[in-house]
Scaffold this active site. Sequence first.
Site, short mmCIF file in Angstrom:
data_model
loop_
_atom_site.label_atom_id
_atom_site.label_comp_id
_atom_site.label_asym_id
_atom_site.label_seq_id
_atom_site.Cartn_x
_atom_site.Cartn_y
_atom_site.Cartn_z
N CYS A 275 0.81 -1.22 0.00
CA CYS A 275 0.00 0.00 0.00
C CYS A 275 0.84 1.27 0.00
CB CYS A 275 -0.95 0.00 1.19
SG CYS A 275 -0.12 0.23 2.79
N HIS A 312 -3.03 11.05 15.86
CA HIS A 312 -3.55 10.28 14.73
C HIS A 312 -2.41 9.47 14.14
CE1 HIS A 312 -5.69 9.21 11.08
NE2 HIS A 312 -4.69 9.70 10.37
N HIS A 315 -5.06 4.06 9.97
CA HIS A 315 -6.31 3.31 10.00
C HIS A 315 -6.03 1.81 10.07
CE1 HIS A 315 -7.53 7.18 8.25
NE2 HIS A 315 -8.72 6.93 8.79
N ASP A 319 -7.87 -6.55 5.76
CA ASP A 319 -7.30 -7.26 4.62
C ASP A 319 -5.85 -7.66 4.86
OD1 ASP A 319 -6.11 -4.79 4.58
OD2 ASP A 319 -6.83 -4.21 2.59
N ARG A 328 -4.74 -5.25 9.12
CA ARG A 328 -3.64 -4.43 8.58
C ARG A 328 -3.72 -3.05 9.21
NH1 ARG A 328 -3.55 -0.79 4.06
NH2 ARG A 328 -5.57 -1.63 3.38
N CYS A 330 -2.49 0.27 8.98
CA CYS A 330 -1.84 1.11 7.98
C CYS A 330 -1.48 2.44 8.66
CB CYS A 330 -2.77 1.32 6.79
SG CYS A 330 -2.05 2.26 5.44
#
Length: 359
Positions: A275, A312, A315, A319, A328, A330
Amino acid sequence: MLYKKVCRQFCYMKKSIYIIFMIQTILTGCAATPQDVRVGETEKQRADTIYLAGGCFWGTQRLFSLVPGVMETEAGYANSTVPYPTYKDVCSGKTGAAECVKVVYNPYEVTLPYLLRLYFKSVDPTTLNRQGNDVGTQYRTGIYYSKEEDKPVIERQLSILQDKNKNKIVIESGEIRNFYPAEEYHQEYLEKNPGGYCHVSPQLFVEARRPQYSKPEKSELESRLTPLQYGVTQQNKTELPYSNEYWNEKRRGIYVDITTGEPLFISTDKFDSGCGWPSFTKPISESLIKELPDTSHGMQRVEVRSKNGDAHLGHVFEDGPKDRGGLRYCINSAALRFIPEKDMAKEGYAAYLELLGNE
């Protein structure tokens, strides 16, 4: 689990059927995904010890007894040439002992570098054999360790302190040779006698009560973070894929919150998801993060934030590798700081080395 909390929150809000449907979908997708909490209850009870001589031990003991993560403190006499010295013996100057405080702490809650930085604020590091109104060799400053792995950590912090001072730092350091508990009336003296003599600033007591990994003030974050780091962690922005610092990082080590330094992920849980951002199968512990519903940009996602720093991070998606839990995480590189395995001990993260295994 996040999803149970989300379900309750949205049911109370009585939103549209569409939103309820989406929440049920998220709930179903995650309910069967077990989380491997790497830092368990046994590790959380781990105790390390450091000995700090900072002048009169009344103030030093009071200061460190307030620190979250410190499990026990004891006032005493360190490195005495006379067995079982009394206070009178030590005051004679003939024992070579230093008034000292034994500090027992949980390295998963507070690190040695943090404790040392607090200690430096409590003393005049350039004055020999005197702190406050107390004069004598027993009031010298010193840092004494019982584990050899603490030596480079102490040396590094002393070096940083020296770089900040024009005058020579006279804090001695070395292995603890002996430690004899002081008389009972000296133990927790300022707790029992709040108006007693103390050379430590009252403001430092206020600072000591804050957890190490609590969120810094906005002004500190603005001055310390880069514009990208601030934008990601404080304004929920997202960095570009494939051009960030850690997406292709393959070294062994630990990833900590860029805003607080709190450990969040380890390299053995990192994988190439394709990704363009760092991807992990799980955090070090669920207790370190919080997951919130995110409906921005017309999407239904689950945001990941650091629990203590409230930064922050990114997310979490469903998957990930099925054989490793199916999740996952990310995460934005700008929300993290990577510490290579070889540097973990000297930066205060030795307790986490065991999570990397022997590969």
